[in-house]
Design an enzyme around this catalytic site. Structure first.
Site, mmCIF file in Angstrom:
data_model
loop_
_atom_site.group_PDB
_atom_site.id
_atom_site.type_symbol
_atom_site.label_atom_id
_atom_site.label_comp_id
_atom_site.label_asym_id
_atom_site.label_seq_id
_atom_site.Cartn_x
_atom_site.Cartn_y
_atom_site.Cartn_z
ATOM 1 N N GLY A 14 53.173 21.166 81.058
ATOM 2 C CA GLY A 14 52.377 20.518 82.369
ATOM 3 C C GLY A 14 53.357 19.826 83.729
ATOM 4 O O GLY A 14 54.264 20.895 83.941
ATOM 5 N N LYS A 20 58.002 11.305 81.860
ATOM 6 C CA LYS A 20 58.684 10.455 82.778
ATOM 7 C C LYS A 20 58.067 9.451 83.863
ATOM 8 O O LYS A 20 58.931 8.596 83.754
ATOM 9 C CB LYS A 20 59.330 11.762 83.807
ATOM 10 C CG LYS A 20 59.967 12.381 83.170
ATOM 11 C CD LYS A 20 61.541 13.580 83.605
ATOM 12 C CE LYS A 20 61.813 15.097 83.327
ATOM 13 N NZ LYS A 20 60.314 16.068 83.443
ATOM 14 N N THR A 26 52.865 13.620 76.533
ATOM 15 C CA THR A 26 51.158 14.550 76.531
ATOM 16 C C THR A 26 51.764 16.177 76.221
ATOM 17 O O THR A 26 52.309 16.800 77.189
ATOM 18 C CB THR A 26 50.075 14.392 77.546
ATOM 19 O OG1 THR A 26 50.632 14.504 78.045
ATOM 20 C CG2 THR A 26 50.035 12.994 77.396
ATOM 21 N N GLU A 78 45.484 16.393 77.256
ATOM 22 C CA GLU A 78 46.665 15.675 77.535
ATOM 23 C C GLU A 78 46.881 15.229 76.576
ATOM 24 O O GLU A 78 46.272 14.076 76.053
ATOM 25 C CB GLU A 78 46.636 14.758 78.685
ATOM 26 C CG GLU A 78 46.880 16.315 80.322
ATOM 27 C CD GLU A 78 48.027 15.481 80.997
ATOM 28 O OE1 GLU A 78 48.743 15.368 80.368
ATOM 29 O OE2 GLU A 78 47.682 16.698 81.472
ATOM 30 N N HIS A 83 52.861 9.342 67.086
ATOM 31 C CA HIS A 83 54.165 9.364 66.607
ATOM 32 C C HIS A 83 55.057 10.075 66.813
ATOM 33 O O HIS A 83 55.233 10.504 68.608
ATOM 34 C CB HIS A 83 53.778 10.852 65.520
ATOM 35 C CG HIS A 83 54.822 11.141 64.405
ATOM 36 N ND1 HIS A 83 55.102 10.641 63.335
ATOM 37 C CD2 HIS A 83 56.050 11.880 64.404
ATOM 38 C CE1 HIS A 83 56.143 11.153 62.600
ATOM 39 N NE2 HIS A 83 56.448 12.044 63.409
ATOM 40 N N TYR A 90 57.721 22.785 72.819
ATOM 41 C CA TYR A 90 56.981 23.388 73.073
ATOM 42 C C TYR A 90 56.911 24.451 72.569
ATOM 43 O O TYR A 90 57.478 25.393 71.849
ATOM 44 C CB TYR A 90 58.265 23.659 74.905
ATOM 45 C CG TYR A 90 57.455 22.103 76.083
ATOM 46 C CD1 TYR A 90 56.671 22.389 76.509
ATOM 47 C CD2 TYR A 90 58.517 21.500 76.043
ATOM 48 C CE1 TYR A 90 56.324 21.340 77.213
ATOM 49 C CE2 TYR A 90 58.868 20.679 76.187
ATOM 50 C CZ TYR A 90 57.588 20.548 77.833
ATOM 51 O OH TYR A 90 57.658 19.053 78.198
ATOM 52 N N ARG A 103 36.432 6.612 76.207
ATOM 53 C CA ARG A 103 35.915 6.015 77.280
ATOM 54 C C ARG A 103 35.803 6.868 78.622
ATOM 55 O O ARG A 103 36.867 7.598 77.755
ATOM 56 C CB ARG A 103 36.911 4.432 77.734
ATOM 57 C CG ARG A 103 38.364 5.537 77.747
ATOM 58 C CD ARG A 103 38.679 3.919 78.596
ATOM 59 N NE ARG A 103 40.750 4.672 78.983
ATOM 60 C CZ ARG A 103 41.115 5.346 79.878
ATOM 61 N NH1 ARG A 103 40.048 5.841 80.731
ATOM 62 N NH2 ARG A 103 42.378 5.844 79.429
ATOM 63 N N PHE A 108 42.638 3.707 87.684
ATOM 64 C CA PHE A 108 43.606 1.999 87.779
ATOM 65 C C PHE A 108 44.572 1.838 89.159
ATOM 66 O O PHE A 108 45.011 2.703 90.377
ATOM 67 C CB PHE A 108 44.602 2.898 86.304
ATOM 68 C CG PHE A 108 43.696 2.140 85.753
ATOM 69 C CD1 PHE A 108 43.637 1.181 84.657
ATOM 70 C CD2 PHE A 108 43.708 3.903 85.187
ATOM 71 C CE1 PHE A 108 42.677 2.281 83.271
ATOM 72 C CE2 PHE A 108 42.208 3.937 83.861
ATOM 73 C CZ PHE A 108 42.365 3.107 82.630
HETATM 74 P P1 ADP Z 1 54.598 18.486 79.803
HETATM 75 O O1 ADP Z 1 54.273 17.933 81.621
HETATM 76 O O2 ADP Z 1 55.459 19.507 80.131
HETATM 77 O O3 ADP Z 1 54.110 17.908 79.139
HETATM 78 P P2 ADP Z 1 55.316 15.378 79.208
HETATM 79 O O4 ADP Z 1 55.934 14.263 79.863
HETATM 80 O O5 ADP Z 1 54.359 15.091 79.057
HETATM 81 O O6 ADP Z 1 55.811 16.903 79.988
HETATM 82 O O7 ADP Z 1 55.980 15.384 78.034
HETATM 83 C C1 ADP Z 1 55.657 16.465 76.354
HETATM 84 C C2 ADP Z 1 56.061 17.161 75.717
HETATM 85 O O8 ADP Z 1 56.655 16.012 74.638
HETATM 86 C C3 ADP Z 1 55.376 17.553 74.955
HETATM 87 O O9 ADP Z 1 54.869 19.271 75.104
HETATM 88 C C4 ADP Z 1 55.585 17.477 73.497
HETATM 89 O O10 ADP Z 1 56.662 19.298 73.629
HETATM 90 C C5 ADP Z 1 57.108 16.710 74.203
HETATM 91 N N1 ADP Z 1 56.618 15.008 73.161
HETATM 92 C C6 ADP Z 1 57.736 14.404 72.359
HETATM 93 N N2 ADP Z 1 56.856 13.665 72.248
HETATM 94 C C7 ADP Z 1 55.520 13.755 71.923
HETATM 95 C C8 ADP Z 1 53.994 13.205 71.476
HETATM 96 N N3 ADP Z 1 54.429 11.788 70.746
HETATM 97 N N4 ADP Z 1 53.427 13.994 71.900
HETATM 98 C C9 ADP Z 1 53.105 14.806 72.498
HETATM 99 N N5 ADP Z 1 53.684 15.459 72.935
HETATM 100 C C10 ADP Z 1 54.956 14.464 72.165
HETATM 101 MG MG MG Z 2 52.228 16.598 78.853
#
Ligand code: ADP
Ligand code: MG
Length: 147
Positions: A14, A20, A26, A78, A83, A90, A103, A108
């Site tokens: 994403g 971050k 997500t 997203e 867990h 990925y 909702r 926000f």
């Molecule tokens: P991106 O913008 O690439 O989606 P994110 O900061 O949203 O980056 O992090 C998502 C990635 O983190 C997911 O693609 C997955 O590989 C990893 N991940 C680890 N734990 C979780 C979780 N509990 N729920 C969703 N993604 C998770």
């Molecule tokens: Mg994401």
């Protein structure tokens, strides 16, 4: 209650902002594959069950929409899996059974208020998915198809 719907695909990169900026990862799905089904569902926050091909089935809460806080120009999917994984996944096949709606999408005034609301959505999802009307979808064959 909503009519459950099902989507899945490989987890894609994403905007790198979930973990971050928000502290909430997500696992994004390629939204362009689901434009029809997405257009049939209102933007907002949903909950349901997530199947990860090599790991298992987990509760999840998910936003679908334009992420007004971030001014996205494309609709995104997203899902936050409720867990702790301790690593990324990925490219893995992610299957979702979306069974309930929490909702509408909202803007926000601050990042803190957005984060607080997402955590509340997570608690709502956790509880709701234990209710008999939602718990049974954990066994949806679609979620396990790739396992
Ligand atoms: P991106 O913008 O690439 O989606 P994110 O900061 O949203 O980056 O992090 C998502 C990635 O983190 C997911 O693609 C997955 O590989 C990893 N991940 C680890 N734990 C979780 C979780 N509990 N729920 C969703 N993604 C998770
Ligand atoms: Mg994401």
């Amino acid at each position: 209650p909503i009519e459950p719907w099902y989507i899945g695909g490989p987890v894609i990169k994403g905007f790198g902002r979930g973990s971050k900026v928000l502290g909430i990862p997500t696992a994004n799905l390629p939204a362009e594959n689901f434009s029809t089904i997405l257009s049939e569902h209102t933007s907002g926050v949903y909950f349901g069950w997530a199947g990860l091909s090599t790991r298992g089935i987990y509760k999840m809460v998910m936003s679908i929409g334009w992420n007004p806080y971030f001014d996205n120009t494309e609709k995104t999917i997203e899902p936050w899996l409720l867990h702790e994984f301790g690593e990324d996944f990925y490219g893995e096949e992610l299957r979702l059974a979306i069974v309930g709606y929490i909702r509408p999408e909202a803007n926000f005034p601050s990042l803190e208020s957005l984060i607080a609301r997402i955590h509340k959505d997570g608690r709502i999802a956790e509880k709701a998915l234990d209710l008999p009307i939602y718990a049974g979808y954990k066994d949806s064959p679609y979620l396990k198809n790739s396992m």
